[in-house]
Design an enzyme around this catalytic site. Structure first.
Site, PDB file in Angstrom:
ATOM      1  N   TYR A 124       0.707  -1.086   0.057  1.00 38.93           N
ATOM      2  CA  TYR A 124       0.054  -0.032   0.133  1.00 38.93           C
ATOM      3  C   TYR A 124       0.878   1.149  -0.132  1.00 38.93           C
ATOM      4  CZ  TYR A 124      -3.427   3.239   1.864  1.00 38.93           C
ATOM      5  OH  TYR A 124      -4.431   4.160   1.843  1.00 38.93           O
ATOM      6  N   THR A 152      -2.399  11.728   8.415  1.00 42.36           N
ATOM      7  CA  THR A 152      -2.467  10.717   9.313  1.00 42.36           C
ATOM      8  C   THR A 152      -3.423   9.860   9.643  1.00 42.36           C
ATOM      9  OG1 THR A 152      -1.382  10.243  11.572  1.00 42.36           O
ATOM     10  CG2 THR A 152      -3.076  12.228  11.450  1.00 42.36           C
ATOM     11  N   LYS A 175     -15.914  -3.532  18.334  1.00 41.86           N
ATOM     12  CA  LYS A 175     -15.685  -4.536  19.017  1.00 41.86           C
ATOM     13  C   LYS A 175     -16.088  -4.436  20.475  1.00 41.86           C
ATOM     14  CE  LYS A 175     -11.311  -5.698  18.475  1.00 41.86           C
ATOM     15  NZ  LYS A 175     -10.083  -6.299  18.324  1.00 41.86           N
ATOM     16  N   ARG A 196       0.070   6.509  17.834  1.00 43.68           N
ATOM     17  CA  ARG A 196      -0.678   6.771  16.516  1.00 43.68           C
ATOM     18  C   ARG A 196      -1.061   8.246  16.711  1.00 43.68           C
ATOM     19  NH1 ARG A 196       1.729   3.002  15.174  1.00 43.68           N
ATOM     20  NH2 ARG A 196       0.923   1.232  14.083  1.00 43.68           N
TER      21      ARG A 196
HETATM   22  O1  GFB Z   1      -5.328   1.781  12.113  1.00 46.88           O
HETATM   23  P1  GFB Z   1      -4.349   0.575  12.069  1.00 46.88           P
HETATM   24  O2  GFB Z   1      -4.936  -0.967  11.940  1.00 46.88           O
HETATM   25  O3  GFB Z   1      -3.192   0.532  11.118  1.00 46.88           O
HETATM   26  O4  GFB Z   1      -3.671   0.297  13.864  1.00 46.88           O
HETATM   27  P2  GFB Z   1      -1.971   1.269  11.321  1.00 46.88           P
HETATM   28  C1  GFB Z   1      -2.915  -0.424  14.038  1.00 46.88           C
HETATM   29  C2  GFB Z   1      -2.479  -0.500  15.562  1.00 46.88           C
HETATM   30  O5  GFB Z   1      -3.853  -0.673  16.441  1.00 46.88           O
HETATM   31  C3  GFB Z   1      -1.523  -1.656  15.916  1.00 46.88           C
HETATM   32  C4  GFB Z   1      -3.465  -1.731  17.099  1.00 46.88           C
HETATM   33  O6  GFB Z   1      -0.663  -1.224  16.884  1.00 46.88           O
HETATM   34  C5  GFB Z   1      -2.553  -2.761  16.498  1.00 46.88           C
HETATM   35  O7  GFB Z   1      -2.151  -3.601  17.367  1.00 46.88           O
HETATM   36  N1  GFB Z   1      -4.806  -2.347  17.366  1.00 46.88           N
HETATM   37  C6  GFB Z   1      -5.309  -2.922  18.525  1.00 46.88           C
HETATM   38  C7  GFB Z   1      -5.807  -2.709  16.444  1.00 46.88           C
HETATM   39  N2  GFB Z   1      -6.348  -3.431  18.297  1.00 46.88           N
HETATM   40  C8  GFB Z   1      -6.659  -3.270  17.112  1.00 46.88           C
HETATM   41  C9  GFB Z   1      -7.911  -3.834  16.373  1.00 46.88           C
HETATM   42  O8  GFB Z   1      -8.988  -4.420  16.731  1.00 46.88           O
HETATM   43  N3  GFB Z   1      -7.820  -3.538  15.033  1.00 46.88           N
HETATM   44  C10 GFB Z   1      -6.846  -2.881  14.274  1.00 46.88           C
HETATM   45  N4  GFB Z   1      -6.679  -2.758  12.910  1.00 46.88           N
HETATM   46  N5  GFB Z   1      -5.591  -2.473  15.111  1.00 46.88           N
HETATM   47  C11 GFB Z   1      -2.311   1.615   8.726  1.00 46.88           C
HETATM   48  C12 GFB Z   1      -2.005   1.252   7.536  1.00 46.88           C
HETATM   49  O9  GFB Z   1      -1.327   1.272   9.610  1.00 46.88           O
HETATM   50  O10 GFB Z   1      -2.521   3.258   8.819  1.00 46.88           O
HETATM   51  C13 GFB Z   1      -2.461   1.769   6.281  1.00 46.88           C
HETATM   52  O11 GFB Z   1      -1.761  -0.102   7.450  1.00 46.88           O
HETATM   53  C14 GFB Z   1      -2.816   3.091   6.502  1.00 46.88           C
HETATM   54  O12 GFB Z   1      -2.224   1.550   5.328  1.00 46.88           O
HETATM   55  C15 GFB Z   1      -3.361   3.609   7.775  1.00 46.88           C
HETATM   56  O13 GFB Z   1      -1.816   3.863   6.212  1.00 46.88           O
HETATM   57  C16 GFB Z   1      -3.527   5.197   7.971  1.00 46.88           C
HETATM   58  O14 GFB Z   1      -1.751   2.466  12.075  1.00 46.88           O
HETATM   59  O15 GFB Z   1      -0.752   0.191  11.966  1.00 46.88           O
END
Ligand code: GFB
Length: 310
Positions: A124, A152, A175, A196
């Site tokens: 991506y 962001t 959830k 984040r």
């Molecule tokens: O938004 P997210 O899935 O993506 O956040 P990224 C991931 C973070 O949240 C990790 C924690 O540290 C996960 O361990 N987390 C905790 C969870 N519980 C959950 C849950 O139930 N679901 C999810 N999804 N995360 C994305 C990129 O990265 O950021 C995309 O992969 C895009 O391409 C997006 O750029 C803005 O922030 O890690």
């Protein structure tokens, strides 16, 4: 035009299409869309390109090929077809995950290509980096006012609340809703230590309209409040807002993704020093209220029978 970001652009000033009408991975469909725009009564001042195949760390790690192919095709088609159809002004969306995983912080617009992105979402990230390259090339060869923004992590109304593939905030809200209703534990992914930055989709809408009208530089511009918060802290906010009283569990088998991606918002603050970002707690309250009031029709809530969720 109807997703997390696109739904922010409303009113008679906008003509919007959804992916159901035009599959932007198909070059001929994109050309048909721009041809149709020629016959619209209004003058086409510019394009805000918000379409993408997006997901959180789970979706990005599961569907690497699709995330690469879909986003490369969507961006390449939209930018090239806009040029062919004489569009002079276009804003394209990158993401803070385009930055190298190992680079000196904070992340500024000049550092995008200084190393490989994080393994969890490199397809991506590279697809989005190619949009940056295509825009720079078209500005040089054709002198077009095409530019890109680097938001962001965006959250807000009309997001995809799919638990497996969605971004962290909508996934946790969904959830927590299920855990509260089904009186089951709330399971969080990872360690909770990653940091984040979160920006409300309403703020993205306002900032993007400003960029369309006023920004005309080769370099992308970061759209961020540059305020980091840990996953653990944001879980506590959601639990408090949703009045969840049950057990919270941490699933260390699930990925942490990038540890942090601290973006430097000096550039946007220079142009808009008085811009007020939506405070995260306030934005989460509004998003959660909307989610609970619209649960049946929210994207990603049909992923399971809430009472069979374990
Ligand atoms: O938004 P997210 O899935 O993506 O956040 P990224 C991931 C973070 O949240 C990790 C924690 O540290 C996960 O361990 N987390 C905790 C969870 N519980 C959950 C849950 O139930 N679901 C999810 N999804 N995360 C994305 C990129 O990265 O950021 C995309 O992969 C895009 O391409 C997006 O750029 C803005 O922030 O890690």
């Amino acid at each position: 035009g109807y997703g997390l970001v696109g739904s922010q652009f409303t009113g008679d000033d906008y003509i919007k299409y959804s992916s159901k009408t035009y599959d932007l991975r198909e070059t001929n469909r994109v050309d048909s869309m721009f041809k149709k725009l020629r016959y619209e009564p209004m003058q086409l001042d510019g394009v805000i390109h918000t379409a993408a195949k997006v997901g959180g760390v789970g979706g990005n790690m599961k569907y690497k090929g699709e995330f690469f192919y879909d986003n490369v095709m969507i961006n390449t088609n939209v930018i090239e077809s806009a040029r062919k159809h004489n569009v002079k002004n276009l804003v394209c969306f990158l993401s803070t995950c385009v930055f190298p995983d190992d680079v000196e912080y904070p992340l500024t617009e000049k550092k995008i290509h200084l190393g490989p992105p994080h393994f969890s979402n490199y397809p991506y990230a590279y697809a989005k980096r190619m949009a940056d390259i295509q825009i720079r090339a078209y500005r040089e060869q054709y002198g077009l006012n095409y530019k890109s923004v680097i938001p962001t992590n965006i959250y807000g109304l009309n997001d995809n609340f799919d638990i497996e593939n969605g971004h962290v905030l909508p996934s946790l809200i969904h959830k927590c809703y299920i855990a509260r209703e089904a009186k089951r534990p709330l399971t969080i992914w990872g360690s909770g230590t990653p940091l984040r930055e979160f920006i409300n989709s309403k703020d993205i809408g306002k900032l993007t309209e400003w960029v369309l009208e006023n920004y005309n530089e080769d370099e992308p511009i970061i759209l961020s409040n540059s305020e980091e918060i840990s996953i653990k802290e944001v879980v506590e906010m959601i639990i408090e807002i949703m009045n969840f009283k049950g057990e919270v569990k941490w699933d260390s088998d699930k990925p942490d993704g990038q540890h942090r991606k601290p973006s430097d918002n000096t550039k946007i603050k220079h142009y808009l020093p008085d811009f007020k970002f939506t405070p995260l707690y306030e934005g989460l309250k509004e998003t959660i209220t909307w989610f609970e009031n619209n649960y049946e029709s929210v994207r990603g809530t049909k992923c399971m029978d809430i009472y069979n969720y374990n």
